[in-house]
Design a protein around this motif. Structure first.
Motif: not given
Lengths: 458, 458
Positions: B299-309
């Motif tokens: 989930s962290k990997a997915a969110l890291t991709k989706s969310l603004p840095p």
């Protein structure tokens, strides 16, 4: 059903996991499993009775050597007339009961589109510890399946051959059903009881089926809730206005119908004004049935006056301990209740005695006064309180429950004879559509609760 | 109400005796006592608040020295706006509830002239152990009187001045009512808890009201049934077909509406196919509210991709322990549920996680599928299981119970938010006319059971 070699935590864990699957099976699935169970036990009758005869043989030898009680031997023997048939019939009876799972007990419209329901569901995992009776295994397996509870069964060593055979037959049968294998597990290892009793995070209810000593041991050695009763010290109070015939009939039945039962009468309280008018007839009838009467001084003196000398000589003096004793035999403790200032005080003092000495099982009053009876029924803190009726009615079959898991003297969950309902609890379900609590905070512009009771439909 | 100096066995014994008298009082008597209680607390407001201010003063000093938590100080203070009024109003609300005692739950004609009734009755004696909140004393006194239970109240040392004053006022008030004096007893002696917890023959239910540590201490140190919950580890599962807006609203409310509550969300499970479609919006909304997200690797990997840095940098890595932690704070553990072979397996694995890690309090699913929701609701073994609604609805007032004794995660007796009904049990009454069990033995010429359900009339 499996005859397990797992450790106690493994047994409890696998039962707990299986219980969640079991909880989702339809009534049809569960009833179908009971049909298959019934057929298998019917078809394997000879095989099981042969195993049972080996247990009976060993037990007979132990009994002959004085190492085992004769009554254990009797309870062990599945070949006694009607016993096997009763076991089989019991499975069909359980199958025919109304499904205890999924019953809607409450339905509330909290707000538009937000509905609260209270639905009955299985407890989860039952631990049943029993002694000699091998038929309990089939009975408990049936009750567990019907109520969608997983069960761990721990039997006594006297019946191990019978259990192994029955477990094998049930195991094979259940493998043809939707019931997960670890949902019913038989534990034979001798030291497993204490380690199973320690699994209070995974086991939801313990049901000890056996002697008072077994129940007391279980109660004192677990944090898991225990369903049952160690003692059945039932008391009757004869008020001064009791109908003579009613008093004689009810007291004799309560004491002598089955003296070894937990619902048999153990203490008789008598209003002092009934000592001459009612007690002599009651005492004569009891003596005629072979009951030993252990009387306090006042009642003994009164009876000695009233009874023929040949009978009066049979009277015994009571000791204090007799009023705290479950005789389970043809012995009855008799005590006079002083009327003091008023009749209300007399019934109060009977109530006080009962609440202090009885085991909260079943206590009765014999009186012609509705008011006195109602005071008694409201004040006596027991699972069953009867007016002009025998203590012996305290029984699940007699109450019309169809089956009985046991008689509970607990003050919470289930009290008195416990039917299938006692193996269930409920959960609350809410169905919403994105509803959130912040909308109901009571702030201006917020939503309001409707809290409207909805009809319970199925 | 009396401020007792008795020993624990004496306290329990006198409460038990008083409970039997209390059980026979009419609804009118009990409601009248509540009116008098309300008036007395209203009239003695200044006196009680003065005593309370002494407690608050001592506690402030302790807090200033770092010896006491600020939140305890807050809970202690009865002079906070609305608090005293709420306490008074609570008594009237309890008074207005339907009488929980004497409700007929079952009525069966066993045979002509032989009627079985199941009637609700008080449990007997409650032991309530609480910490800082002095208003609990009035609340519990009201609940006990309404439900005809005797109560032993043991307060925390921080609020001893308030308790003494409230106890005195209530004591004087109750002496003008039909309530027996020892029916409500306040225990101040510091070492009394463990000796009271040993009175399992006389006390019927313990209700700990305070920290998780208090509840756990009580659960581990008594054989008396305990009503309550130590933990509130609530979990939400977002299925792949969840409505996006519903998911965001419900998860944010569950986590942030009142993070310190037992019904706040602590773990979020997300279907792997919802990691890109739904989780990012949920995570953004939570981060905007200041929630720390402790994510598993996927989930962290997915969110890291989706969310603004700038937002992705706030994400934390979870440890295994996070999925067993009740944060009671703006922290949420996030875990991916793998869909593996099928959607059914995904929901199964969410269910398995919840049954293994949640505290059986309240767990929810966000899905558009009725079938998936129903599987979830049947399989999750918790007191509350919701579909598309916030965990925060788990509350007696929100359920419409009018009052709440506590939230139970027990599997027996009472589950979920517990209202007055949880302070009652039932007894079985039989009214006969000399009926005896021997007549129903099944022998030829004997009587037959009728077992006819009768209408429940009052």
């Amino acid at each position: 059903m499996s005859l397990t070699e797992l450790s106690a935590p493994e047994i409890a864990k696998s039962a707990s996991v299986a219980s969640r699957r079991l909880a989702t099976l339809s009534e049809e699935s569960r009833n179908n499993a009971l049909t298959i169970l019934h057929t298998a036990l019917s078809e394997n009758r000879d095989y099981i009775l042969q195993a049972n005869s080996r247990d009976v043989f060993s037990a007979s030898q132990a009994a002959a050597n004085g190492e085992l009680n004769q009554s254990v031997l009797k309870r062990l023997d599945l070949s006694r007339p009607g016993k096997y048939e009763d076991m089989l019939q019991g499975i069909l009876s359980v199958r025919s009961l109304e499904d205890p799972v999924g019953r809607l007990g409450m339905r509330t419209l909290l707000d538009d589109g937000l509905v609260l329901e209270r639905v009955s569901c299985p407890l989860g995992v039952l631990l049943i510890i029993f002694e000699a009776r091998p038929e309990v295994i089939a009975n408990i397996a049936a009750l567990s399946i019907k109520s969608a509870n997983a069960a761990i069964l721990k039997g006594g060593k006297e019946s191990s051959e019978s259990f192994t055979a029955i477990a094998e037959v049930i195991s094979t049968a259940l493998s043809k059903t939707d019931i997960p294998i670890p949902a019913i597990q038989l534990v034979k290892t001798r030291d497993a009881v204490s380690s199973l009793l320690a699994q209070d995070k995974l086991i939801d209810l313990v049901i000890p089926r056996g002697s008072n000593d077994l129940v007391r041991y279980v109660q004192e050695n677990t944090k898991i809730p225990v369903l049952g009763h160690a003692d059945g010290l039932c008391t009757a109070y004869i008020h001064l206005d009791a109908n003579l015939e009613t008093a004689v009939r009810v007291i004799v039945d309560s004491k002598t119908d089955y003296p070894a039962a937990c619902n048999a009468l153990e203490t008789l309280l008598v209003h002092e004004k009934a000592l001459d008018s009612i007690l002599p007839s009651v005492a004569e009838a009891l003596l005629a049935k072979g009951v030993s009467l252990r009387c306090d001084e006042t009642s003994k003196a009164a009876l000695t006056k009233s009874l023929p000398p040949a009978k009066a000589v049979l009277l015994q003096e009571s000791s204090d301990g007799d009023y705290d004793t479950e005789f389970l035999d043809l012995v009855l403790a008799v005590k006079t209740v002083s009327s003091q200032a008023s009749e209300v005080l007399a019934v109060e003092s009977a109530i006080t005695h009962i609440n202090a000495h009885s085991s909260k099982h079943t206590d009765i009053i014999i009186t012609s006064s509705k008011e006195i009876a109602e005071t008694f029924m409201a004040s006596v803190d027991s699972a069953g309180v009867y007016w002009n009726a025998s203590t012996r009615f305290a029984d699940g079959m007699r109450y019309g429950f169809g089956t009985e898991v046991g008689i509970s003297t607990n003050k919470i969950h289930s009290r008195g004879p416990v039917g299938l309902e006692g193996l269930t609890i409920y959960k609350y379900l809410i169905k919403g559509d994105g509803h959130i609590a912040a909308d109901y905070s009571g702030l201006p512009g917020g939503k309001e609760w409707k809290h409207k009771t909805l009809p319970i439909t199925h």
